[in-house]
Scaffold this motif. Structure first.
Motif, PDB file in Angstrom:
ATOM      1  N   ALA A  15      40.101  56.564  35.726  1.00  0.00           N
ATOM      2  CA  ALA A  15      39.185  55.420  35.748  1.00  0.00           C
ATOM      3  C   ALA A  15      39.960  54.099  35.675  1.00  0.00           C
ATOM      4  CB  ALA A  15      38.193  55.519  34.592  1.00  0.00           C
ATOM      5  N   GLN A  16      40.966  54.059  34.828  1.00  0.00           N
ATOM      6  CA  GLN A  16      41.773  52.842  34.701  1.00  0.00           C
ATOM      7  C   GLN A  16      42.559  52.570  35.984  1.00  0.00           C
ATOM      8  OE1 GLN A  16      43.976  53.986  31.233  1.00  0.00           O
ATOM      9  NE2 GLN A  16      42.547  53.015  29.803  1.00  0.00           N
ATOM     10  N   GLU A  17      43.049  53.637  36.607  1.00  0.00           N
ATOM     11  CA  GLU A  17      43.789  53.437  37.861  1.00  0.00           C
ATOM     12  C   GLU A  17      42.883  52.886  38.944  1.00  0.00           C
ATOM     13  OE1 GLU A  17      47.144  55.779  40.511  1.00  0.00           O
ATOM     14  OE2 GLU A  17      46.113  56.797  38.870  1.00  0.00           O
ATOM     15  N   HIS A  18      41.641  53.387  39.006  1.00  0.00           N
ATOM     16  CA  HIS A  18      40.683  52.840  39.974  1.00  0.00           C
ATOM     17  C   HIS A  18      40.398  51.372  39.678  1.00  0.00           C
ATOM     18  CE1 HIS A  18      40.194  56.550  41.975  1.00  0.00           C
ATOM     19  NE2 HIS A  18      39.336  57.124  41.141  1.00  0.00           N
ATOM     20  N   ALA A  19      40.280  51.031  38.389  1.00  0.00           N
ATOM     21  CA  ALA A  19      40.037  49.640  38.013  1.00  0.00           C
ATOM     22  C   ALA A  19      41.219  48.746  38.406  1.00  0.00           C
ATOM     23  CB  ALA A  19      39.773  49.544  36.515  1.00  0.00           C
ATOM     24  N   LEU A  20      42.438  49.240  38.215  1.00  0.00           N
ATOM     25  CA  LEU A  20      43.620  48.473  38.588  1.00  0.00           C
ATOM     26  C   LEU A  20      43.704  48.288  40.099  1.00  0.00           C
ATOM     27  CD1 LEU A  20      46.259  50.081  36.183  1.00  0.00           C
ATOM     28  CD2 LEU A  20      45.360  47.753  36.065  1.00  0.00           C
ATOM     29  N   GLU A  21      43.411  49.355  40.849  1.00  0.00           N
ATOM     30  CA  GLU A  21      43.430  49.260  42.314  1.00  0.00           C
ATOM     31  C   GLU A  21      42.381  48.258  42.797  1.00  0.00           C
ATOM     32  OE1 GLU A  21      45.466  50.611  44.360  1.00  0.00           O
ATOM     33  OE2 GLU A  21      46.459  52.236  43.276  1.00  0.00           O
ATOM     34  N   ALA A  22      41.189  48.314  42.189  1.00  0.00           N
ATOM     35  CA  ALA A  22      40.131  47.374  42.589  1.00  0.00           C
ATOM     36  C   ALA A  22      40.519  45.941  42.252  1.00  0.00           C
ATOM     37  CB  ALA A  22      38.820  47.754  41.881  1.00  0.00           C
ATOM     38  N   THR A  23      41.199  45.749  41.122  1.00  0.00           N
ATOM     39  CA  THR A  23      41.644  44.405  40.740  1.00  0.00           C
ATOM     40  C   THR A  23      42.665  43.865  41.729  1.00  0.00           C
ATOM     41  OG1 THR A  23      41.277  44.890  38.396  1.00  0.00           O
ATOM     42  CG2 THR A  23      42.737  43.053  38.913  1.00  0.00           C
ATOM     43  N   LEU A  24      43.612  44.704  42.136  1.00  0.00           N
ATOM     44  CA  LEU A  24      44.608  44.276  43.124  1.00  0.00           C
ATOM     45  C   LEU A  24      43.938  43.897  44.446  1.00  0.00           C
ATOM     46  CD1 LEU A  24      47.572  46.806  42.664  1.00  0.00           C
ATOM     47  CD2 LEU A  24      47.478  44.419  41.967  1.00  0.00           C
ATOM     48  N   GLU A  25      42.972  44.703  44.873  1.00  0.00           N
ATOM     49  CA  GLU A  25      42.300  44.420  46.145  1.00  0.00           C
ATOM     50  C   GLU A  25      41.491  43.127  46.053  1.00  0.00           C
ATOM     51  OE1 GLU A  25      40.991  44.733  50.052  1.00  0.00           O
ATOM     52  OE2 GLU A  25      42.690  45.620  48.971  1.00  0.00           O
ATOM     53  N   THR A  26      40.830  42.906  44.924  1.00  0.00           N
ATOM     54  CA  THR A  26      40.076  41.665  44.755  1.00  0.00           C
ATOM     55  C   THR A  26      41.007  40.460  44.760  1.00  0.00           C
ATOM     56  OG1 THR A  26      38.383  42.819  43.462  1.00  0.00           O
ATOM     57  CG2 THR A  26      38.473  40.426  43.257  1.00  0.00           C
ATOM     58  N   CYS A  27      42.124  40.561  44.053  1.00  0.00           N
ATOM     59  CA  CYS A  27      43.093  39.466  44.009  1.00  0.00           C
ATOM     60  C   CYS A  27      43.689  39.209  45.398  1.00  0.00           C
ATOM     61  CB  CYS A  27      44.198  39.775  43.015  1.00  0.00           C
ATOM     62  SG  CYS A  27      43.663  39.748  41.288  1.00  0.00           S
ATOM     63  N   ARG A  28      43.894  40.265  46.168  1.00  0.00           N
ATOM     64  CA  ARG A  28      44.427  40.096  47.529  1.00  0.00           C
ATOM     65  C   ARG A  28      43.450  39.293  48.389  1.00  0.00           C
ATOM     66  NH1 ARG A  28      44.110  42.349  52.638  1.00  0.00           N
ATOM     67  NH2 ARG A  28      42.340  43.659  52.023  1.00  0.00           N
ATOM     68  N   ARG A  29      42.168  39.601  48.288  1.00  0.00           N
ATOM     69  CA  ARG A  29      41.166  38.881  49.081  1.00  0.00           C
ATOM     70  C   ARG A  29      41.051  37.423  48.630  1.00  0.00           C
ATOM     71  NH1 ARG A  29      36.274  43.394  49.609  1.00  0.00           N
ATOM     72  NH2 ARG A  29      37.507  44.930  50.790  1.00  0.00           N
ATOM     73  N   VAL A  30      41.135  37.202  47.320  1.00  0.00           N
ATOM     74  CA  VAL A  30      41.099  35.820  46.822  1.00  0.00           C
ATOM     75  C   VAL A  30      42.324  35.050  47.329  1.00  0.00           C
ATOM     76  CG1 VAL A  30      41.206  34.395  44.733  1.00  0.00           C
ATOM     77  CG2 VAL A  30      39.729  36.401  44.788  1.00  0.00           C
ATOM     78  N   TYR A  31      43.480  35.685  47.288  1.00  0.00           N
ATOM     79  CA  TYR A  31      44.715  35.052  47.774  1.00  0.00           C
ATOM     80  C   TYR A  31      44.563  34.647  49.238  1.00  0.00           C
ATOM     81  CZ  TYR A  31      49.722  34.447  48.689  1.00  0.00           C
ATOM     82  OH  TYR A  31      50.949  33.934  49.042  1.00  0.00           O
ATOM     83  N   ASN A  32      44.084  35.560  50.068  1.00  0.00           N
ATOM     84  CA  ASN A  32      43.924  35.252  51.489  1.00  0.00           C
ATOM     85  C   ASN A  32      42.895  34.155  51.718  1.00  0.00           C
ATOM     86  OD1 ASN A  32      45.806  37.205  52.099  1.00  0.00           O
ATOM     87  ND2 ASN A  32      44.309  38.776  52.625  1.00  0.00           N
ATOM     88  N   SER A  33      41.825  34.158  50.936  1.00  0.00           N
ATOM     89  CA  SER A  33      40.798  33.114  51.073  1.00  0.00           C
ATOM     90  C   SER A  33      41.362  31.746  50.714  1.00  0.00           C
ATOM     91  CB  SER A  33      39.604  33.435  50.184  1.00  0.00           C
ATOM     92  OG  SER A  33      38.996  34.658  50.551  1.00  0.00           O
ATOM     93  N   LEU A  34      42.204  31.690  49.687  1.00  0.00           N
ATOM     94  CA  LEU A  34      42.791  30.415  49.275  1.00  0.00           C
ATOM     95  C   LEU A  34      43.780  29.898  50.313  1.00  0.00           C
ATOM     96  CD1 LEU A  34      43.411  31.274  45.509  1.00  0.00           C
ATOM     97  CD2 LEU A  34      41.679  29.715  46.411  1.00  0.00           C
TER      98      LEU A  34
END
Length: 375
Positions: A15-34
């Protein structure tokens, strides 16, 4: 106060690994949007958007994109900071007249780290680490942090998770040493010391080059997007990781031995980037990791209270360390070629290894600069 980094291995559950993967993907999308926002603002309105301007977007974005609420606020602010650093580096290269590459978007799987910038967002236990919005996960601490924790960066490497804890610590001064040494970096031997000792060149990349080539050939044969290609990519990445880990350990071990023994250390101020222009030696120079060794040596020396001196290496291989004779190519003064591995002075008759002679010259230059500063 000095800052150092303590790297620990993490063992998240599923569960924690899924949460970490989702966090990385969210941060990647925010980075690209910025990145896209800065580009759009400049192209349409000739407006340069700054770090704090974009940081103000986050509250509104959280309302329109609920997945952002699952990411700790300081982590998102660090994403804004990373974008700002990327653009500052871009404009610095423009001012220097270089050919800069515009900050690129992060592809899937390319954003592999997140940073908690406040020490109240993470807590380190005896064998665990608790992270805001992630929870408490198992960790393998080879030693406990002994300074004031500042930041915690989580990084994914080959599906393994690590936490890099940045801490402020007091310098750990070693007992005074009257010994001094000059270090000449090389390829035949990794380093020659002015006292006649040598550090062998391990050539980690050369040893694993065939294994890497085999893994890369298998990767090239796999169909794009297939599971077999993902598996083959992990094998290639693992070979690179093994080489990197061995080189990292080698630099730290030898730097520690030098710092523990010598009170004054003189090293070459090498421009490795320019030296890589020699295509015959570029691979061997990269494999030797001179820059990494010097960075590690400097850090350990400063923390131990040792004197570390960087000197200009010009003519240190040509000059005689005994009498100062320099072969300049005139009047029969034949310069030493790179293939000439032994120094034999025609003036004073000094005979010793070429690299040892250079190391003695480096030490003399370092002591000379140290004397001029004290004076």
């Amino acid at each position: 106060m000095n800052r150092n980094c303590l790297k620990i291995r993490l063992y998240p559950n599923r569960a924690q690994e899924h949460a970490l993967e989702a966090t990385l993907e969210t941060c990647r999308r925010v980075y690209n949007s910025l990145v896209n926002d800065r580009k759009y603002q400049f192209e349409t309105a000739q407006v340069s958007v700054g770090r704090y301007d974009q940081q103000a977007y986050l509250p509104a974005w959280k309302k329109s994109h609920p997945e952002l609420k699952s990411v700790y606020s300081q982590v998102l602010q660090d994403v804004v900071h990373r974008v700002d650093l990327a653009f500052k580096a871009f404009f610095d290269r423009v001012k220097k007249g270089e050919t800069p590459g515009f900050p690129r978007l992060k592809g899937e799987g390319q954003y592999d780290s997140i940073t908690f910038t406040q020490n109240d967002s993470f807590k380190v236990g005896d064998s665990t680490i608790r992270l805001a919005k992630i929870g408490q996960m198992k960790a393998k601490l080879h030693r406990q942090p002994w300074g004031e924790l500042k930041t915690c960066t989580l990084r994914r490497i080959n599906n393994k998770w690590f936490a890099c804890l940045c801490q402020e610590v007091e310098p750990e001064l070693l007992p005074p040493s009257t010994e001094a040494v000059g270090i000449d970096m090389g390829l035949k031997t990794f380093a020659a010391l002015s006292n006649g000792e040598f550090i062998d060149n391990p050539r980690f990349f050369r040893k694993d080059e065939k294994a890497l080539a085999k893994a890369q050939r298998k990767l090239a044969k796999q169909k794009r997007g297939s599971k077999a290609r993902k598996k083959a990519r992990k094998v290639v990445s693992r070979v690179h990781e093994r080489i990197r880990n061995r080189r990292h350990d080698f630099c730290h071990q030898n730097a520690r031995r030098v710092v523990n023994r010598f009170g004054v250390i003189a090293v070459e101020k090498l421009s490795v980037r320019n030296m890589l222009g020699n295509h015959c030696l570029a691979k061997s120079i990269c494999d030797a990791a001179w820059s990494q060794f010097r960075i590690v040596l400097t850090s350990k020396a400063e923390n131990a209270g040792r004197e570390i001196l960087a000197v200009n290496p010009a003519y240190t291989s040509q000059d005689c360390s005994g009498c100062g004779y320099r072969p300049d190519g005139r009047e029969g003064r034949t310069k030493k070629k790179l293939s000439d591995r032994w120094h034999l002075c025609p003036m004073c008759g000094l005979s010793l290894d070429r690299d040892t002679n250079a190391a003695v010259n480096i030490l003399a230059l370092g002591q000379q600069s140290l004397t001029s500063v004290e004076a």
